[in-house]
Scaffold this active site. Structure first.
Site, short mmCIF file in Angstrom:
data_model
loop_
_atom_site.label_atom_id
_atom_site.label_comp_id
_atom_site.label_asym_id
_atom_site.label_seq_id
_atom_site.Cartn_x
_atom_site.Cartn_y
_atom_site.Cartn_z
N TYR A 20 0.69 -40.34 9.93
CA TYR A 20 1.54 -39.26 10.44
C TYR A 20 1.28 -39.03 11.93
O TYR A 20 2.22 -38.92 12.73
CB TYR A 20 1.28 -37.97 9.66
CG TYR A 20 2.10 -36.79 10.13
CD1 TYR A 20 3.42 -36.64 9.74
CD2 TYR A 20 1.54 -35.83 10.97
CE1 TYR A 20 4.17 -35.55 10.18
CE2 TYR A 20 2.29 -34.76 11.41
CZ TYR A 20 3.60 -34.61 11.01
OH TYR A 20 4.34 -33.54 11.46
N ASN A 78 15.02 -33.96 13.25
CA ASN A 78 13.99 -33.16 12.62
C ASN A 78 13.39 -33.80 11.37
O ASN A 78 12.25 -33.53 11.02
CB ASN A 78 14.57 -31.79 12.25
CG ASN A 78 13.70 -31.02 11.28
OD1 ASN A 78 12.65 -30.48 11.64
ND2 ASN A 78 14.11 -30.99 10.01
#
Length: 277
Positions: free
Chosen positions: A152, A87
């Site tokens: 990103y 995560n």
């Protein structure tokens, strides 16, 4: 909670706050033995104490040795890791030409190499047992490139490709791979931005999806369902129409020209997004 995972040992990276913390909380409530890892040693210790986690340890996902040590410690304190949730991730925003070389590298190291390091560390033991599940938290940004988030988006697209390749590579081994694609989620990652409110997810939405995914493994899950439908619809429409609609919604400005840097300063400092020089 109707979904139960009694005794399952689940390791969650980036577990001290945000989506990772919420995932850990929901897993605990489902009966799992949860181990938290986070680069912020003090924050992960506090989070582990609040949750009553089986383990809460410092972890630098960019360092293969740190990841190996983390998983070894989790096995000692909680038992063999049945599920690894990759995560940990960072999301600096702004124009690519304003992004320092240091933060470009840092995004890729955390978001991509962190997932690969975790997989390489956890997979051999899972393969030897003939069972296991690696869940990679990607993003809808990996399939819907967004101005102001170039690195990103690239990192999350890489995570999707890596997850799919590993799923095929490990077919028939008993080890499963899944990708979770949240939309913009109400955490500090979107601090100081005007992320589209109608498509926002809550950390709890992602956490519930992860718990269900572990109970009933699937290849890919989007969060929220509405955001997933919007993404599917966007793929079916001509690209020019989709881009026109996005511009009308102001998406091209949200993460470039309309970022409140003061409101985002604390997050930027924490992830090292500071000007070079």
């Amino acid at each position: 909670m109707s979904t139960r995972l009694p005794g399952t040992v689940v390791a969650v990276t980036g577990g001290a706050r945000g989506i990772g913390y919420s995932i850990a909380e929901h897993l605990r409530d489902a009966g799992a033995r949860v181990a938290l890892g986070d680069i912020d040693a003090d924050a992960v210790a506090e989070a582990g104490s609040r949750l009553g986690a089986a383990a809460a340890l410092a972890l630098d996902v960019t360092d293969p040795g740190s990841f190996a040590d983390f998983l070894a410690a989790v096995e000692t304190e909680a038992g063999p890791v049945g599920v690894l949730i990759n995560n940990a991730g960072i999301m600096p925003v702004g124009r690519f030409t304003d992004e320092s070389d240091t933060i470009t590298r840092r995004i890729l190291e955390v978001n991509v190499l962190g997932v690969m390091n975790g997989t390489k560390a956890a997979l051999p033991q899972m393969l030897s047992r003939g069972r296991g599940h690696i869940v990679n938290i990607a993003s809808l940004a990996g399939e819907n490139p967004t101005p102001g988030m170039a690195t990103y988006c690239a990192s999350k697209q890489a995570v999707l490709g890596f997850t799919e390749a590993m799923r095929l590579e490990c077919r028939g081994s008993g080890v499963r791979f899944s990708a979770v694609l949240p939309t913009f989620t109400r955490t500090e990652l979107i601090a100081g931005t005007k992320a589209p409110m109608g498509l926002l997810a809550e950390p709890e939405d992602v956490a519930r999806a992860v718990v269900r995914l572990i109970a009933r493994p699937r290849r890919r899950v989007t969060v929220t369902r509405l955001a997933g439908v919007a993404m599917a619809f966007n793929k079916l429409t001509p690209r020019a129409f989709g881009e026109f609609t996005a511009r009308r919604m102001g998406v091209h400005r949200i993460f470039t020209d309309e970022v409140d840097r003061a409101a985002r300063a604390a997050y930027d400092r924490r992830v090292g997004n500071t000007p070079e020089g």
